[in-house]
Design a protein around this motif. Structure first.
Motif, PDB file in Angstrom:
ATOM      1  N   ALA A 140       5.658   6.144 -10.081  1.00  0.00           N
ATOM      2  CA  ALA A 140       4.964   4.859 -10.021  1.00  0.00           C
ATOM      3  C   ALA A 140       4.056   4.698 -11.210  1.00  0.00           C
ATOM      4  N   GLU A 141       4.118   3.563 -11.845  1.00  0.00           N
ATOM      5  CA  GLU A 141       3.275   3.257 -13.000  1.00  0.00           C
ATOM      6  C   GLU A 141       1.962   2.656 -12.530  1.00  0.00           C
TER       7      GLU A 141
ATOM      8  N   THR B 240      -0.665   3.680 -10.897  1.00  0.00           N
ATOM      9  CA  THR B 240      -1.306   3.949  -9.600  1.00  0.00           C
ATOM     10  C   THR B 240      -2.170   5.154  -9.677  1.00  0.00           C
TER      11      THR B 240
ATOM     12  N   GLN C 158       3.412  14.115 -16.341  1.00  0.00           N
ATOM     13  CA  GLN C 158       3.062  14.871 -15.137  1.00  0.00           C
ATOM     14  C   GLN C 158       2.476  13.947 -14.081  1.00  0.00           C
ATOM     15  N   CYS C 159       1.607  13.038 -14.504  1.00  0.00           N
ATOM     16  CA  CYS C 159       1.018  12.078 -13.565  1.00  0.00           C
ATOM     17  C   CYS C 159       2.089  11.202 -12.928  1.00  0.00           C
ATOM     18  N   ASN C 160       3.028  10.738 -13.733  1.00  0.00           N
ATOM     19  CA  ASN C 160       4.125   9.914 -13.212  1.00  0.00           C
ATOM     20  C   ASN C 160       4.994  10.713 -12.232  1.00  0.00           C
TER      21      ASN C 160
ATOM     22  N   ASN D 155       4.010  13.217 -10.394  1.00  0.00           N
ATOM     23  CA  ASN D 155       3.219  13.438  -9.182  1.00  0.00           C
ATOM     24  C   ASN D 155       3.100  12.184  -8.329  1.00  0.00           C
ATOM     25  N   ASN D 156       3.204  11.026  -8.959  1.00  0.00           N
ATOM     26  CA  ASN D 156       3.104   9.754  -8.251  1.00  0.00           C
ATOM     27  C   ASN D 156       4.482   9.191  -7.906  1.00  0.00           C
ATOM     28  N   GLY D 157       5.505   9.991  -7.999  1.00  0.00           N
ATOM     29  CA  GLY D 157       6.851   9.524  -7.690  1.00  0.00           C
ATOM     30  C   GLY D 157       7.377   8.535  -8.686  1.00  0.00           C
TER      31      GLY D 157
END
Length: 98
Positions: free
Chosen positions: A95-96, A98, A87-89, A91-93
């Protein structure tokens, strides 16, 4: 539930009501009599949250009381962490770090 009702001599509707009340109070009570690996994601996540700060002895004791194995809880915790990371990835498009 029918077997427990028969063994204890408590009407099934009473047992179902107790289970419902416990769930509303946040207790880990499975929605059905299924094997714990078949519990809902919400029930599994509740176990993960409840055991988050436990040491090995506390986790073992908790598992005995709930009819679980520590390996199940560890697997559920990893699944929750993996889902959160995905989910975090997302939401960040993608990006690892960040």
């Amino acid at each position: 539930m029918p077997q427990i009702s028969k063994e204890l001599g408590i009407h099934r509707s009473t047992l179902y009501q107790w289970r419902s009340n416990w769930r509303l109070q946040g207790e880990v009570v499975p929605a059905s009599e299924k094997d714990p690996d078949s519990w809902s994601a919400a029930d599994k996540f509740t176990v993960v949250l409840e055991t988050a700060g436990f040491n090995a002895n506390e986790l073992s004791s908790y598992c005995r009381e709930q009819g679980l194995f520590a390996e199940q809880v560890d697997r559920w915790r990893q699944t929750a962490q993996d889902a959160n990371a995905m989910q975090c990835n997302a939401n960040n498009g993608g990006a690892e770090g960040t």
